[in-house]
Design a protein around this motif. Structure first.
Motif, mmCIF file in Angstrom:
data_model
loop_
_atom_site.group_PDB
_atom_site.id
_atom_site.type_symbol
_atom_site.label_atom_id
_atom_site.label_comp_id
_atom_site.label_asym_id
_atom_site.label_seq_id
_atom_site.Cartn_x
_atom_site.Cartn_y
_atom_site.Cartn_z
ATOM 1 N N ALA A 301 34.519 43.732 79.812
ATOM 2 C CA ALA A 301 34.096 42.527 80.513
ATOM 3 C C ALA A 301 35.282 41.597 80.727
ATOM 4 O O ALA A 301 36.258 41.609 79.979
ATOM 5 N N GLY A 302 35.201 40.776 81.778
ATOM 6 C CA GLY A 302 36.223 39.765 82.027
ATOM 7 C C GLY A 302 37.015 40.014 83.287
ATOM 8 O O GLY A 302 37.206 41.154 83.717
ATOM 9 N N ALA A 303 37.506 38.899 83.874
ATOM 10 C CA ALA A 303 38.263 38.983 85.117
ATOM 11 C C ALA A 303 39.605 39.674 84.921
ATOM 12 O O ALA A 303 40.066 40.412 85.792
ATOM 13 N N LEU A 304 40.257 39.444 83.772
ATOM 14 C CA LEU A 304 41.558 40.048 83.533
ATOM 15 C C LEU A 304 41.459 41.570 83.496
ATOM 16 O O LEU A 304 42.310 42.272 84.051
#
Length: 402
Positions: A301-304
């Motif tokens: 999960a997560g934008a990075l």
């Protein structure tokens, strides 16, 4: 850029892997060539500093791909196994490193442009930050994505011991897969699926453990590795067809009782074990040791994570022409009521969190064994007694009953 493209043509068309048709990559290379042309035109036509920045980013991106791809050939030649496309790969590696050097030189000239001292230091700081960002978000993902589908073919490794007999497996897409089998003495059999390198050499200890307890054991070279036809893919794309061929072999064995066949996968093989079991009911038990993410859909999960994994998998798809199968998080829910044992170690930061998600999606018949102090797929070496007890106990219960 031209050298990288010509090397790809040499490797994929002229000196293609055994079992691969001439037309396999023509369309893929056409797409790659068109993208390269658009990138070059953009870099040339964009004016001023914007064009310079684009040229720097393009040089870093292409240089990273070229250096990473070429490095696999350099390592192969250093090991004394060079030949064929390795020559053009060596040239590609040298020019890739040189291209990155040119990009850094251009960036440094921007920083050294006439300005007050404070402004030069500020520019140097910004340039450093931008360089690190490009390295993390562009260079590293592109390099990893390239290497995973350009893994050099190693010489065929010997089987774990003399009790294994060579076998030949035939896949539904027409490839010949090299394997080695040791007869079962307890009526059950397990196919051992390999890590990203693909050939069976890294799975010998696991195979020996299973064989010592009476299980029939099938080890094999994944497509494009060792003695098997096809193209390499360290993400495991296409490997499920190899597993299907292994199931054809094991379920026809006279020493294996019907309904007593399982798989044990390591790293990439763990992802593939889950994918294969999702569509093949002949697999009655799954041990997935070191499952992570084999495609963008399984990213953490997560934008990075999205920013770093998308270019990595997109690069792999462009260069290989391959596509992933069922995402692990979707596949594992299709295996129940057959049992799954997930073994997750702590040396890769995302491994245990991803496996927690997989265990939840797998339901009550999926068990997670977390080992935060153990290295990736090294539980058999680092906690051998616990590994033997947990894994063999799981396989005995699943394949032979209590």
């Amino acid at each position: 850029m031209l050298v990288t493209y010509l090397h790809a043509v040499d490797e994929l068309l002229v000196q293609r892997q055994p079992g691969i048709d001439l037309g396999r990559h023509v369309g893929d290379l056409g797409v790659v060539g068109a993208l390269m042309l658009v990138a070059c035109l953009s870099a040339v036509l964009l004016p001023g500093r914007v064009g310079t920045v684009v040229r720097i980013a393009l040089a870093v991106a292409v240089g990273s791909v070229a250096a990473a791809d070429g490095a696999t050939h350099v390592l192969r030649m250093a090991a004394g196994h060079g030949g064929g496309a390795d020559v053009s790969g060596l040239v590609e590696a040298v020019l890739g490193v040189a291209l990155i050097g040119v990009a850094l030189r251009i960036a440094w000239r921007l920083v050294r442009s006439p300005a007050r001292a404070r402004m030069r230091w500020a520019r140097a700081g910004v340039a450093t930050l931008v360089s690190l960002t490009i390295a993390f978000l562009v260079a590293m993902p592109l390099a990893v994505g390239t290497v995973q589908v350009r893994l050099p073919r190693h010489p065929v490794a010997p089987p774990p011991d003399d009790s294994y007999q060579p076998v030949s497996l035939s896949t539904e897409d027409g490839l010949r897969i090299a394997g080695w089998y040791r007869r079962s003495t307890n009526g059950s059999a397990v196919m051992v699926l390999n890590s990203a390198r693909g050939d069976h050499s890294a799975a010998h200890r696991h195979a020996s453990l299973l064989a010592a307890h009476g299980f029939g054991v099938l080890v094999y070279d994944a497509r494009g590795t060792g003695g098997s036809e096809g193209e390499p893919n360290g993400w495991g794309w296409g490997w499920a067809a190899d597993v299907d061929a292994g199931m054809d072999f094991l379920t026809a064995r006279p020493d294996v009782i019907a309904g007593r066949v399982g798989v044990l996968g390591l790293s990439t093989g763990a992802d593939v074990a889950i994918e294969a079991a999702a569509h093949d009911p002949r697999i009655k038990a799954v041990v997935a040791d070191g499952a992570t993410a084999s495609q963008f859909a399984d990213r953490p999960a997560g934008a990075l994570a999205a920013l770093t994994t998308w270019p990595m998998f997109a690069t792999a798809a462009l260069w290989s022409g391959g596509r992933p199968g069922i995402p692990v998080h979707a596949a594992i829910g299709r295996i129940a009521p057959r049992p799954v044992l997930l073994v997750a170690s702590g040396s890769i930061a995302v491994e245990i969190p991803l496996n927690r998600e997989y265990a939840e999606r797998g339901g009550q018949t999926t068990v997670l064994w977390s080992l935060p102090d153990v290295d990736h797929t090294q539980a058999l070496d680092q906690v051998p007694d616990d590994y033997e007890r947990r894994v063999l106990g799981f396989l005995r219960d699943a394949l032979q009953g209590p």
